[in-house]
Design a protein around this motif. Structure first.
Motif, PDB file in Angstrom:
ATOM      1  N   ALA A   1       0.827  -1.208   0.000  1.00 41.26           N
ATOM      2  CA  ALA A   1       0.000   0.000   0.000  1.00 41.26           C
ATOM      3  C   ALA A   1       0.861   1.256   0.000  1.00 41.26           C
ATOM      4  CB  ALA A   1      -0.929   0.001   1.199  1.00 41.26           C
ATOM      5  N   MET A   2       1.942   1.240   0.784  1.00 41.64           N
ATOM      6  CA  MET A   2       2.782   2.433   0.897  1.00 41.64           C
ATOM      7  C   MET A   2       3.704   2.618  -0.312  1.00 41.64           C
ATOM      8  SD  MET A   2       1.640   3.814   3.551  1.00 41.64           S
ATOM      9  CE  MET A   2       2.766   5.055   4.176  1.00 41.64           C
ATOM     10  N   SER A   3       4.016   1.526  -0.999  1.00 38.50           N
ATOM     11  CA  SER A   3       4.908   1.639  -2.155  1.00 38.50           C
ATOM     12  C   SER A   3       4.158   1.854  -3.470  1.00 38.50           C
ATOM     13  CB  SER A   3       5.784   0.376  -2.273  1.00 38.50           C
ATOM     14  OG  SER A   3       4.972  -0.766  -2.494  1.00 38.50           O
ATOM     15  N   SER A   4       2.850   1.681  -3.441  1.00 41.08           N
ATOM     16  CA  SER A   4       2.056   1.841  -4.655  1.00 41.08           C
ATOM     17  C   SER A   4       2.020   3.302  -5.099  1.00 41.08           C
ATOM     18  CB  SER A   4       0.632   1.345  -4.396  1.00 41.08           C
ATOM     19  OG  SER A   4      -0.209   1.638  -5.484  1.00 41.08           O
ATOM     20  N   GLY A   5       1.924   3.484  -6.392  1.00 40.83           N
ATOM     21  CA  GLY A   5       1.803   4.831  -6.932  1.00 40.83           C
ATOM     22  C   GLY A   5       0.391   5.371  -6.842  1.00 40.83           C
ATOM     23  N   SER A   6      -0.552   4.526  -6.450  1.00 39.09           N
ATOM     24  CA  SER A   6      -1.951   4.903  -6.309  1.00 39.09           C
ATOM     25  C   SER A   6      -2.358   4.835  -4.836  1.00 39.09           C
ATOM     26  CB  SER A   6      -2.827   3.948  -7.130  1.00 39.09           C
ATOM     27  OG  SER A   6      -4.165   3.973  -6.702  1.00 39.09           O
ATOM     28  N   GLY A   7      -3.326   5.634  -4.462  1.00 41.74           N
ATOM     29  CA  GLY A   7      -3.781   5.624  -3.078  1.00 41.74           C
ATOM     30  C   GLY A   7      -4.881   4.627  -2.790  1.00 41.74           C
ATOM     31  N   THR A   8      -5.263   3.844  -3.784  1.00 45.11           N
ATOM     32  CA  THR A   8      -6.396   2.928  -3.612  1.00 45.11           C
ATOM     33  C   THR A   8      -6.170   1.920  -2.498  1.00 45.11           C
ATOM     34  OG1 THR A   8      -6.907   3.149  -5.971  1.00 45.11           O
ATOM     35  CG2 THR A   8      -7.909   1.308  -4.797  1.00 45.11           C
ATOM     36  N   GLN A   9      -4.995   1.263  -2.504  1.00 42.77           N
ATOM     37  CA  GLN A   9      -4.714   0.259  -1.475  1.00 42.77           C
ATOM     38  C   GLN A   9      -4.602   0.894  -0.093  1.00 42.77           C
ATOM     39  OE1 GLN A   9      -1.342  -1.396  -4.023  1.00 42.77           O
ATOM     40  NE2 GLN A   9      -1.995  -3.259  -2.961  1.00 42.77           N
ATOM     41  N   ALA A  10      -3.999   2.080  -0.039  1.00 45.17           N
ATOM     42  CA  ALA A  10      -3.853   2.752   1.250  1.00 45.17           C
ATOM     43  C   ALA A  10      -5.218   3.112   1.832  1.00 45.17           C
ATOM     44  CB  ALA A  10      -3.002   4.010   1.087  1.00 45.17           C
ATOM     45  N   LEU A  11      -6.143   3.551   0.974  1.00 48.26           N
ATOM     46  CA  LEU A  11      -7.488   3.877   1.448  1.00 48.26           C
ATOM     47  C   LEU A  11      -8.182   2.636   2.002  1.00 48.26           C
ATOM     48  CD1 LEU A  11      -9.728   6.040   1.670  1.00 48.26           C
ATOM     49  CD2 LEU A  11     -10.488   5.333  -0.611  1.00 48.26           C
ATOM     50  N   SER A  12      -8.070   1.524   1.310  1.00 50.17           N
ATOM     51  CA  SER A  12      -8.686   0.276   1.776  1.00 50.17           C
ATOM     52  C   SER A  12      -8.077  -0.183   3.090  1.00 50.17           C
ATOM     53  CB  SER A  12      -8.526  -0.814   0.714  1.00 50.17           C
ATOM     54  OG  SER A  12      -9.257  -0.501  -0.447  1.00 50.17           O
ATOM     55  N   LEU A  13      -6.754  -0.034   3.212  1.00 54.76           N
ATOM     56  CA  LEU A  13      -6.095  -0.451   4.445  1.00 54.76           C
ATOM     57  C   LEU A  13      -6.481   0.473   5.600  1.00 54.76           C
ATOM     58  CD1 LEU A  13      -4.278  -2.795   5.151  1.00 54.76           C
ATOM     59  CD2 LEU A  13      -2.285  -1.352   4.735  1.00 54.76           C
ATOM     60  N   GLY A  14      -6.632   1.759   5.295  1.00 56.29           N
ATOM     61  CA  GLY A  14      -7.115   2.684   6.312  1.00 56.29           C
ATOM     62  C   GLY A  14      -8.490   2.277   6.803  1.00 56.29           C
ATOM     63  N   ASP A  15      -9.365   1.899   5.867  1.00 52.06           N
ATOM     64  CA  ASP A  15     -10.709   1.439   6.243  1.00 52.06           C
ATOM     65  C   ASP A  15     -10.635   0.214   7.146  1.00 52.06           C
ATOM     66  OD1 ASP A  15     -11.928   3.445   4.758  1.00 52.06           O
ATOM     67  OD2 ASP A  15     -12.325   2.159   3.027  1.00 52.06           O
ATOM     68  N   ALA A  16      -9.737  -0.691   6.804  1.00 48.90           N
ATOM     69  CA  ALA A  16      -9.619  -1.928   7.585  1.00 48.90           C
ATOM     70  C   ALA A  16      -9.176  -1.637   9.019  1.00 48.90           C
ATOM     71  CB  ALA A  16      -8.635  -2.874   6.905  1.00 48.90           C
ATOM     72  N   TYR A  17      -8.130  -0.821   9.162  1.00 49.03           N
ATOM     73  CA  TYR A  17      -7.663  -0.505  10.512  1.00 49.03           C
ATOM     74  C   TYR A  17      -8.690   0.326  11.281  1.00 49.03           C
ATOM     75  CZ  TYR A  17      -3.040  -2.554   9.895  1.00 49.03           C
ATOM     76  OH  TYR A  17      -2.003  -3.449   9.726  1.00 49.03           O
ATOM     77  N   PHE A  18      -9.395   1.214  10.593  1.00 52.72           N
ATOM     78  CA  PHE A  18     -10.463   1.976  11.244  1.00 52.72           C
ATOM     79  C   PHE A  18     -11.503   1.016  11.815  1.00 52.72           C
ATOM     80  CE2 PHE A  18     -14.408   4.284  11.569  1.00 52.72           C
ATOM     81  CZ  PHE A  18     -14.058   5.579  11.921  1.00 52.72           C
ATOM     82  N   GLY A  19     -11.836  -0.009  11.054  1.00 50.00           N
ATOM     83  CA  GLY A  19     -12.834  -0.974  11.482  1.00 50.00           C
ATOM     84  C   GLY A  19     -12.448  -1.743  12.720  1.00 50.00           C
ATOM     85  N   TYR A  20     -11.144  -1.873  12.969  1.00 48.17           N
ATOM     86  CA  TYR A  20     -10.676  -2.572  14.171  1.00 48.17           C
ATOM     87  C   TYR A  20     -10.359  -1.593  15.301  1.00 48.17           C
ATOM     88  CZ  TYR A  20     -10.543  -6.881  11.502  1.00 48.17           C
ATOM     89  OH  TYR A  20     -10.911  -7.979  10.750  1.00 48.17           O
ATOM     90  N   GLY A  21     -10.713  -0.340  15.113  1.00 43.82           N
ATOM     91  CA  GLY A  21     -10.495   0.639  16.175  1.00 43.82           C
ATOM     92  C   GLY A  21      -9.064   1.111  16.299  1.00 43.82           C
ATOM     93  N   GLU A  22      -8.234   0.815  15.317  1.00 46.31           N
ATOM     94  CA  GLU A  22      -6.838   1.280  15.331  1.00 46.31           C
ATOM     95  C   GLU A  22      -6.778   2.604  14.568  1.00 46.31           C
ATOM     96  OE1 GLU A  22      -3.684  -1.563  14.690  1.00 46.31           O
ATOM     97  OE2 GLU A  22      -5.081  -3.239  14.933  1.00 46.31           O
ATOM     98  N   TYR A  23      -7.288   3.655  15.211  1.00 49.77           N
ATOM     99  CA  TYR A  23      -7.539   4.908  14.512  1.00 49.77           C
ATOM    100  C   TYR A  23      -6.262   5.647  14.101  1.00 49.77           C
ATOM    101  CZ  TYR A  23     -12.173   3.905  16.283  1.00 49.77           C
ATOM    102  OH  TYR A  23     -13.364   3.292  16.565  1.00 49.77           O
ATOM    103  N   ALA A  24      -5.241   5.627  14.950  1.00 48.64           N
ATOM    104  CA  ALA A  24      -3.994   6.303  14.594  1.00 48.64           C
ATOM    105  C   ALA A  24      -3.355   5.641  13.375  1.00 48.64           C
ATOM    106  CB  ALA A  24      -3.035   6.295  15.777  1.00 48.64           C
ATOM    107  N   LYS A  25      -3.406   4.332  13.335  1.00 49.31           N
ATOM    108  CA  LYS A  25      -2.839   3.607  12.195  1.00 49.31           C
ATOM    109  C   LYS A  25      -3.685   3.833  10.949  1.00 49.31           C
ATOM    110  CE  LYS A  25      -0.183  -0.510  11.429  1.00 49.31           C
ATOM    111  NZ  LYS A  25       0.372  -1.710  12.075  1.00 49.31           N
ATOM    112  N   ALA A  26      -4.991   3.870  11.113  1.00 49.08           N
ATOM    113  CA  ALA A  26      -5.879   4.151   9.983  1.00 49.08           C
ATOM    114  C   ALA A  26      -5.544   5.514   9.393  1.00 49.08           C
ATOM    115  CB  ALA A  26      -7.326   4.104  10.430  1.00 49.08           C
ATOM    116  N   ALA A  27      -5.307   6.496  10.268  1.00 48.21           N
ATOM    117  CA  ALA A  27      -4.999   7.854   9.806  1.00 48.21           C
ATOM    118  C   ALA A  27      -3.725   7.869   8.964  1.00 48.21           C
ATOM    119  CB  ALA A  27      -4.862   8.788  10.997  1.00 48.21           C
TER     120      ALA A  27
END
Length: 249
Positions: free
Chosen positions: A163-189
């Motif tokens: 996600a961090m090495s991709s040239g697109s933000g799509t994977q990072a957005l999905s990973l943010g959603d995933a961590y948000f869903g588990y209550g890991e808000y700082a990591k989601a951010a």
């Protein structure tokens, strides 16, 4: 009297009265706000949403949060993602209130592939006595989500580098959603920020969720900045999240 003959003028008169009271250092009564909101809502007037926010700001009860957000939902043609983020706000404002709201949020989260948050919402509804997990509809959702959590959580660390090495933000957005869903808000951010920076995603969605994650992580100023960047159809939604942020302290 005006409400019968000229609802627009009645709302204007009530708003003027509310503003005059505030200017004099007084807090208008809850009933006066509700009267103005009722008239504006019935007339589908443009002042409706601002009155609803003023009501919540002065009297942030679960009932007022619920009424304000559901009026906003009814008056706007929200897409699935915006509806989900509105219902998330209803939840953090502790204003879910009904079986329908728990179902709508849990179903949206499940469709989005967020099993941890789906289960958390259903468990919360059951603990509140609003829903019963023995009900076939909720039982199936709960079972599906519970069965996916272990595998889903285990997969997340392995997705971070890509996600961090991709040239697109799509994977990072999905990973943010995933961590948000588990209550890991700082990591989601962290991943929502990366999604905004990389692009190729809807910046208004990413900034809304960045603000949500930062707010829930206790980073108020940063959350305000993120919400402030939201424009277009999501701007009103961001304004309600900003209201919650201000009330959270």
């Amino acid at each position: 009297a005006l409400s019968q003959s000229n609802p627009n003028e009645a709302v204007t008169t009530l708003i003027s009265s509310l503003e005059s009271a505030k200017a004099a250092g007084q807090t208008p009564s809850e009933d006066s706000y509700k009267q103005a909101l009722s008239l504006a809502y019935k007339g589908k007037m443009p002042q409706t949403l601002q009155i609803s926010r003023d009501l919540i700001a002065a009297y942030p009860t679960p009932e007022n949060w619920r009424d304000g957000l559901l009026i906003y939902r009814e008056m706007n043609n929200l897409d699935a993602a915006a509806t989900m983020d509105l219902l998330r706000l209803l939840r953090v404002a502790k204003a879910m209130g009904s079986e329908r709201n728990y179902y709508d949020l849990a179903d949206a989260l499940n469709d989005r592939g967020l099993p941890g948050e789906t289960k958390a919402v259903l468990d919360e509804g059951a603990a509140a006595g609003t829903i019963k997990l023995s009900d076939p509809t909720f039982k199936e959702l709960h079972s599906i989500a519970s069965g996916r959590i272990a595998e889903d959580k285990a997969s997340l660390p392995g997705l971070e580098k890509a996600a961090m090495s991709s040239g697109s933000g799509t994977q990072a957005l999905s990973l943010g959603d995933a961590y948000f869903g588990y209550g890991e808000y700082a990591k989601a951010a962290q991943f929502y920020r990366a999604a905004v920076e990389k692009g190729s995603v809807d910046a208004n969605v990413a900034n809304t969720r960045l603000g949500m994650a930062l707010g829930l992580a206790g980073q108020k100023a940063e959350a305000e900045a993120a919400f402030g960047k939201v424009s277009g159809p999501r701007k009103e939604l961001a304004s309600y999240w900003l209201l919650w942020l201000g009330k959270r302290g």
